[in-house]
Design an enzyme around this catalytic site. Sequence first.
Site, PDB file in Angstrom:
ATOM      1  N   GLU A 195       0.841  -1.196   0.000  1.00 19.75           N
ATOM      2  CA  GLU A 195       0.000   0.000   0.000  1.00 19.75           C
ATOM      3  C   GLU A 195       0.881   1.253   0.000  1.00 19.75           C
ATOM      4  O   GLU A 195       0.780   2.133   0.861  1.00 19.75           O
ATOM      5  CB  GLU A 195      -0.991  -0.013   1.180  1.00 19.75           C
ATOM      6  CG  GLU A 195      -1.957  -1.190   1.066  1.00 19.75           C
ATOM      7  CD  GLU A 195      -3.186  -1.139   1.974  1.00 19.75           C
ATOM      8  OE1 GLU A 195      -3.263  -0.262   2.842  1.00 19.75           O
ATOM      9  OE2 GLU A 195      -4.075  -1.999   1.787  1.00 19.75           O
TER      10      GLU A 195
ATOM     11  N   GLU B 218      -4.584  -9.040  -0.206  1.00 15.84           N
ATOM     12  CA  GLU B 218      -5.338  -8.731   1.026  1.00 15.84           C
ATOM     13  C   GLU B 218      -6.808  -8.676   0.656  1.00 15.84           C
ATOM     14  O   GLU B 218      -7.205  -7.862  -0.185  1.00 15.84           O
ATOM     15  CB  GLU B 218      -4.911  -7.397   1.639  1.00 15.84           C
ATOM     16  CG  GLU B 218      -3.590  -7.475   2.365  1.00 15.84           C
ATOM     17  CD  GLU B 218      -3.245  -6.197   3.127  1.00 15.84           C
ATOM     18  OE1 GLU B 218      -4.160  -5.516   3.630  1.00 15.84           O
ATOM     19  OE2 GLU B 218      -2.036  -5.896   3.191  1.00 15.84           O
TER      20      GLU B 218
HETATM   21  O1  AHR Z   1      -4.772  -6.199   7.051  1.00  8.51           O
HETATM   22  C1  AHR Z   1      -4.745  -5.013   7.779  1.00  8.51           C
HETATM   23  C2  AHR Z   1      -4.152  -3.855   7.008  1.00  8.51           C
HETATM   24  O2  AHR Z   1      -4.973  -3.525   5.935  1.00  8.51           O
HETATM   25  C3  AHR Z   1      -2.811  -4.080   6.364  1.00  8.51           C
HETATM   26  O3  AHR Z   1      -1.764  -3.894   7.253  1.00  8.51           O
HETATM   27  C4  AHR Z   1      -2.786  -3.032   5.290  1.00  8.51           C
HETATM   28  O4  AHR Z   1      -1.997  -3.413   4.200  1.00  8.51           O
HETATM   29  C5  AHR Z   1      -4.244  -2.859   4.934  1.00  8.51           C
HETATM   30  O5  AHR Z   1      -4.592  -1.533   4.907  1.00  8.51           O
END
Ligand code: AHR
Length: 514
Positions: free
Chosen positions: A194, A317
């Site tokens: 991110e 994710e």
């Molecule tokens: O999974 C939790 C968080 O969500 C992670 O650290 C980040 O990459 C995303 O914003």
Amino acid sequence: MKKIILTPLMVLLLGCFAATAQNSMVITADQPQSTISEHIYGQFSEHLGTGVYGGLWVGENSDIPNTDGFRNDVIQALKELEVPNVRWPGGCFADEYHWRDGIGPRDERPVRINTHWGMVEEKNQVGTHEFMRLTELIDTEPYISANVGSGTPKEMANWIEYMTYDGNSTLANLRRENGQDEAWEVKFWGIGNESWGCGGNMQADYYADLYRRYATFAKNYSGNELFKIASGFSDDRYQWTETVVEEAGNQMDAISLHYYTLPTGNWQKKGPSKDFGEDMYFSTLKEGLVMDKYVKQHSNRMDKYDPEKRITLAVDEWGVWTDPIEGSNPGFLQQQNSIRDALVASTTLDILNKHSDRVRIANIAQTVNVLQAMILTEGKQMIKTPTYHVFDFYTVHHNTKLLPLHLDAGTYEYKGENIPAVSATASKSDDGTVNLTVSNLHASETQEVTADIRGADLSSVNDARILTGDAVDAINTFDNPDNVSPQSYTDYELKGGELTLQIPSKSVIVLRIQ
Ligand code: AHR
């Protein structure tokens, strides 16, 4: 206005449609498509809350039974799940993680502050050697997420050399001194996380340049081949994907996509993980299905520069993100996990499977105790969540061929909105077995599904199981750990190539047909 006069036959037909929820599908078993990579079923374990400390790691001296510090109950459960890869150490944590903090004698490691997740102490007890030991214990592949935001190309390059070089160098020898003679094999290598947000608040052009610079120094040592994953965007920010692929695509194997399902769709008030009704159930399922649009759109943008689909879209994710459990540290992202979340898992996995020509790795967030977890622990106790069981069902699809599935699904209507009532994946194993997973999303109606399976001579169903709950918010608890757990499924009929399934509301089934 013209009056419509209904004949008795029309009334009868309308009555039938109202009373029975009918769905049909055609599966073409002799036209296998893309391989469904097992890596779509990856996990994610960040240094966040009790995701690593407490959930996976208790230390060698703990009275919780463990192997080299990792809890035996969790190791066993993850082994059974055939986890293909685990992403570590973050998430946002990765961009402030310095790998040298996590090597050498554990009692001499520095204490840092986990500024993203609760400002708690990070004692670096789980570092490179411990994580790699975990991957051995559960028989999985590491997916290392490297620090771009607050690190340097040199730091990252050194980490790769430390882990993967089998010759004579100061770093490789340091690894040996720290107890690991053989170089490790590491394939999945994330360059930033991110980077548009917690990973450095960069702009796409800047990140694309930085990515190129870091990727240049991410070397392949001693026969190890890195699969380099660039940081992509979340949700619908297609321009980032397009810019980064256009400018740095020739140096990457994958670019990531993150998408979290919020029950309300609102980050300020996400909605509960337990004790909810049909409104939250319906809206969560609806939000989850949006993944299909995001994967398609990001993939379309990539097609402009990569029509052959060489570059993977790594959905590294995803999952349901709710408000934290009352009384918990909000920085620990602790939530319960219900049959609703299991259905978000099954429908999301159906979407990822369907796009397996582009999506070849994905990671649900997160493995233990954080967000949509497979496993919850409390002291010595451990439970498997409904989502765990979905991942268990879907192991049938690992490394199989996706089969074309034309689904004519009925609708699940709620307060004027609707979603498809049924979601499914069909795949074919090397031995000819047709694997079928089907979900009924409806909160109260049974779905009859008629599956016409063409191009295969199938006569028996093996391994038929169902996961369902007695309410839309059914969960497992430490007092009732098997409330939502797999049962054998018998409500089907196979005649010739036609399979008829009666699927109760809010349930997922798996069948292996031979
Ligand atoms: O999974 C939790 C968080 O969500 C992670 O650290 C980040 O990459 C995303 O914003």
